[in-house]
Scaffold this active site. Structure first.
Site, PDB file in Angstrom:
ATOM      1  N   ASP B   8     -26.208 -10.450  19.158  1.00  0.00           N
ATOM      2  CA  ASP B   8     -25.518 -10.987  16.697  1.00  0.00           C
ATOM      3  C   ASP B   8     -26.693 -11.739  16.361  1.00  0.00           C
ATOM      4  O   ASP B   8     -27.644 -13.160  16.745  1.00  0.00           O
ATOM      5  CB  ASP B   8     -24.118 -11.360  17.336  1.00  0.00           C
ATOM      6  N   GLU B 150     -18.065 -19.599   8.012  1.00  0.00           N
ATOM      7  CA  GLU B 150     -18.594 -20.870   9.408  1.00  0.00           C
ATOM      8  C   GLU B 150     -18.625 -22.267   8.443  1.00  0.00           C
ATOM      9  O   GLU B 150     -18.413 -22.947   9.826  1.00  0.00           O
ATOM     10  CB  GLU B 150     -20.175 -20.362   9.218  1.00  0.00           C
ATOM     11  N   HIS B 184     -17.180 -11.603  11.911  1.00  0.00           N
ATOM     12  CA  HIS B 184     -17.010 -13.053  11.605  1.00  0.00           C
ATOM     13  C   HIS B 184     -15.312 -12.869  10.921  1.00  0.00           C
ATOM     14  O   HIS B 184     -14.334 -13.674  10.929  1.00  0.00           O
ATOM     15  CB  HIS B 184     -17.132 -13.574  10.146  1.00  0.00           C
TER      16      HIS B 184
END
Lengths: 263, 263
Positions: B8, B150, B184
């Protein structure tokens, strides 16, 4: 006629180019934005140094007489190393902003905002302390500001809430001067101004950087005279995206961004 | 004992690793996260293909029997090209999610959310139409979701406002099934659930990807039997950052991420 080389991880460095054009309209500028590997602000010192050296080698292939590192993360992490490697004069964005901030502060409390990399490096703090050990520095990373700017969330509830969250420690510390330690942040100036209030001086280093560049070229007798300079833009990816965003940073449209595969 | 290779652009692919471990506990997994060049979602097709080939070559150096592309941007942009280049079986995250969505929808209205690259590629739309031409697809890019995940902004006012903004066209279109087209996004599942309501099925392709991997290895007689598999994590930058974030995606701490300079 040699050029001024400018590089950044992406588009942010255009806020510096804007000021270079204003102060040095006769200079040719070659800009490189490393859009294939953007952003740098979350990456390690070692990686940022490696990328920076590759970017400088690219610019050296375009007959530059000075290189301007228009990126705070690179200036914080890599400047001492790359200045040692190369003979061409290299100007970063950190020192000029620090000098202005130390000059501007009345209460000796300076705030710094930047990417995670910039803040983690403590480069601003060390440089400020070097100039005036009495200054108290409060430094805060604002990692969502770059995506907000790039996605065009420049005002409204969401960005105000995030700005209030990030800037609270700086208000609590009572700073009277705030360094915008990332070339994206001037685009959010009005939001930052609203949160911090009119009593706080915002330092956008682009202006000081251009003054420094002018000084060095003048000392070396290397300033261009005569006709208007030309601008060349190179990117490592996505020239369309770069061109689209460029207006937000440069205040004018960039039509001729060229993609290169050299890095 | 050969391994399953997974790559990834960064940490997102760990949501797929989590499911591989659950369904295939005896397999060794070698993971590569290209954290020096993360994110891929804003980059061009050409660049994403180039990076993907480099990542695959890295994994092929680690004796892998199958490669799982745990990144929707790569699966959308690069899969047809890279499948042609290499002999090793390559499984993407796109098709398994699409099959589940087409199976799940009742009203033949499917939504897709993903990075700019994924949405721009129209790969989901084409694949859905290929399976069922009658389905109406609404696809929306949600570029701030990755930085939110994140940075750990997983709930609260700010992320809810942005989610409402991004997801409005999908609610307006009356989709009954929504593909979380970025590795995500499962981390934001509760926010997306709250905005979309309980009537909408959320498709997180990780589960289907692991089923697909199992099927291929089983057909080739290449499933590992016996003892528990081991996990190896490699990154191109910032192993500390990767380890810190890993828990959010994998549900457990990663201690042994190793930095490599190979790409």
């Amino acid at each position: 006629m040699k050029s001024i080389g400018v590089f950044d991880s992406g588009v942010g460095g255009l806020t510096v180019v804007k000021e270079l054009i204003r102060q040095l309209p006769n200079e040719n500028i070659v800009y490189f934005g490393d859009t294939a590997r953007v952003p740098y602000g979350i990456k390690s010192k070692e990686t940022v140094i490696r990328f920076s050296i590759e970017n400088i080698l690219f610019l050296l292939g375009h007959d530059v007489k000075l290189i301007c590192v228009a990126c705070n993360t690179v200036s914080s992490f890599a400047l001492p190393v790359i200045k040692n490697h190369f003979r061409v004069p290299i100007v970063g964005v950190l020192n000029p902003g620090v000098r202005e901030a130390v000059y501007a502060t009345q209460n000796k409390r300076i705030g710094v905002i930047g990417t995670k990399g910039t803040i983690k490096s403590r480069a601003y703090e060390l440089e400020i302390k070097h100039l005036d050990p009495k200054v108290k520095v409060t430094a805060v990373a604002c990692p969502l500001f770059v995506p907000f700017v790039e996605e065009g969330w420049l005002s409204g509830d969401v960005v105000m809430k995030v700005a209030n969250h990030y800037l609270k420690p700086l208000k609590d510390a009572g700073v009277d001067t705030l360094i915008l330690g990332c070339t994206h942040y001037p685009v959010l100036k009005s939001v930052i101004r609203e949160v911090m209030g009119n009593g706080v001086t915002l330092i956008d280093s682009a202006k000081q950087v251009a003054i420094e560049v002018k000084k060095i070229l003048s000392q070396e007798g290397a300033l261009n005279k005569g006709k208007k300079g030309k601008l060349d833009f190179f990117v490592s990816d996505n020239p369309e995206w770069f061109s689209e965003l460029a207006e937000r940073f440069l205040g004018k449209i960039v039509k001729n961004a060229k993609k290169v595969n050299s890095v």
